[in-house]
Design a protein around this motif. Structure first.
Motif, PDB file in Angstrom:
ATOM      1  N   PRO A 129       0.798  -1.221   0.000  1.00  0.00           N
ATOM      2  CA  PRO A 129       0.000   0.000   0.000  1.00  0.00           C
ATOM      3  C   PRO A 129       0.835   1.279   0.000  1.00  0.00           C
ATOM      4  O   PRO A 129       0.407   2.295  -0.561  1.00  0.00           O
ATOM      5  N   ARG A 130       2.025   1.246   0.603  1.00  0.00           N
ATOM      6  CA  ARG A 130       2.874   2.448   0.581  1.00  0.00           C
ATOM      7  C   ARG A 130       3.319   2.755  -0.849  1.00  0.00           C
ATOM      8  O   ARG A 130       3.387   3.926  -1.259  1.00  0.00           O
ATOM      9  N   ILE A 131       3.629   1.722  -1.613  1.00  0.00           N
ATOM     10  CA  ILE A 131       3.975   1.911  -3.028  1.00  0.00           C
ATOM     11  C   ILE A 131       2.792   2.512  -3.777  1.00  0.00           C
ATOM     12  O   ILE A 131       2.937   3.442  -4.584  1.00  0.00           O
ATOM     13  N   VAL A 132       1.585   1.981  -3.515  1.00  0.00           N
ATOM     14  CA  VAL A 132       0.389   2.500  -4.178  1.00  0.00           C
ATOM     15  C   VAL A 132       0.149   3.952  -3.793  1.00  0.00           C
ATOM     16  O   VAL A 132      -0.199   4.785  -4.639  1.00  0.00           O
ATOM     17  N   HIS A 133       0.333   4.294  -2.527  1.00  0.00           N
ATOM     18  CA  HIS A 133       0.199   5.695  -2.093  1.00  0.00           C
ATOM     19  C   HIS A 133       1.139   6.594  -2.871  1.00  0.00           C
ATOM     20  O   HIS A 133       0.773   7.697  -3.292  1.00  0.00           O
ATOM     21  N   ALA A 134       2.363   6.126  -3.085  1.00  0.00           N
ATOM     22  CA  ALA A 134       3.340   6.933  -3.814  1.00  0.00           C
ATOM     23  C   ALA A 134       2.948   7.118  -5.273  1.00  0.00           C
ATOM     24  O   ALA A 134       3.281   8.143  -5.886  1.00  0.00           O
ATOM     25  N   LEU A 135       2.221   6.151  -5.848  1.00  0.00           N
ATOM     26  CA  LEU A 135       1.896   6.180  -7.268  1.00  0.00           C
ATOM     27  C   LEU A 135       0.556   6.843  -7.574  1.00  0.00           C
ATOM     28  O   LEU A 135       0.375   7.376  -8.673  1.00  0.00           O
ATOM     29  N   LEU A 136      -0.377   6.804  -6.655  1.00  0.00           N
ATOM     30  CA  LEU A 136      -1.725   7.294  -6.945  1.00  0.00           C
ATOM     31  C   LEU A 136      -1.744   8.814  -7.168  1.00  0.00           C
ATOM     32  O   LEU A 136      -1.038   9.560  -6.487  1.00  0.00           O
ATOM     33  N   PRO A 137      -2.598   9.282  -8.079  1.00  0.00           N
ATOM     34  CA  PRO A 137      -2.708  10.722  -8.347  1.00  0.00           C
ATOM     35  C   PRO A 137      -3.605  11.412  -7.322  1.00  0.00           C
ATOM     36  O   PRO A 137      -4.695  11.901  -7.652  1.00  0.00           O
TER      37      PRO A 137
END
Length: 264
Positions: free
Chosen positions: A221-229
């Motif tokens: 989820p931390r990776i997704v947080h970094a990628l999400l707009p």
């Protein structure tokens, strides 16, 4: 279990775990959510029920490890590391899928939360100097807690120790009470036991760091947080990110060692 069954089971199970676990964090945190400010009890029980649902769903395929620390502990117990990459790959992918689904389910709430001037600040609140921008990118943003954990007091030794201790409790409970008849994952009763243990850990040991006790649960989820707009989302706090990965892995290895010495 075939490699494909393991990968698919862990992907589906971990996605459900993070969807429901991250979902309760979003429900309690985000503006315009009906459950906003429901509190720590809601979060701990939400995560416990998330574990229960995910385990029941994925156990027939993969044994429902859903946690790299559990997989490592079982590999140490059985002295068989051949399936470790397959389990870990499915768990990380599933965690990322689950986190992305939380964003979809709460899309409007994320936007309302992150455009609220009381939450993100008014005009001029954003950093302007290079040094300030760098600090802002590292700092936890106003919604990072929906995706990943973070400490209330930053103390590397204490934060790491807290994650190790919590994971030892979790993995020992899995190894001593929760395994299926084949000993390679969680059985039906083990799902309920593990869910209740996760609630207990959250209530008793979750205060300092938010109790990741699962590397995939935090890193994916931390990776997704970094990628999400997400507008005004802040940084993903990568300077802390290694602790909820390394701590649980150490805890899982310690729990396996205790089990091999004391229970075998």
């Amino acid at each position: 279990m075939s490699s494909s069954d393991i990968f698919i089971g862990e992907t589906i199970g971990t996605a459900i775990l993070i969807l429901l676990g991250g979902g309760v964090c979003a429900a309690v945190t985000l503006k315009a959510s009906k459950a906003r400010n429901a509190g720590w009890l809601a979060i701990t029980f939400g995560w416990g029920f998330a574990v229960l649902t995910a385990v029941y769903t994925s156990a027939p395929l993969s044994g429902a490890h859903l946690n790299p620390a559990v997989t490592l502990a079982l590999a140490i117990k059985d002295k068989d590391f051949s399936n470790l990459p397959t389990y870990w790959g499915g768990q990380l992918l599933g965690a990322m899928i689950g986190a992305a689904l939380v964003w979809v389910a709460y899309y409007g709430q994320f936007r309302a939360h992150l455009t609220d001037k009381e939450i993100v600040g008014g005009p001029g609140a954003q950093a302007t100097t290079a040094k300030a921008v760098e600090a802002q990118e590292q700092a936890a943003g106003p919604v990072l807690g929906v995706f990943s954990t973070g400490p209330e007091i930053r103390n590397v030794v204490q934060n790491l120790a807290t994650e190790i201790i919590g994971t030892v409790v979790l993995v020992l409970a899995v190894l001593t009470q929760g395994l299926n008849d084949k000993g390679n994952g969680l059985g039906t009763l083990g799902a309920l036991i593990t869910a209740l243990v996760v609630v207990s850990i959250g209530l008793s040991l979750g205060g300092p760091t938010g109790y990741a006790i699962n590397p995939a649960r935090d890193l994916g989820p931390r990776i997704v947080h970094a990628l999400l707009p997400l507008p005004n989302k802040g940084g993903s706090d990568w300077s802390y990110a290694w602790i909820p990965v390394v701590g649980p892995l150490i805890g899982g290895a310690i729990a396996a060692g205790i089990y091999n010495v004391a229970f075998v």
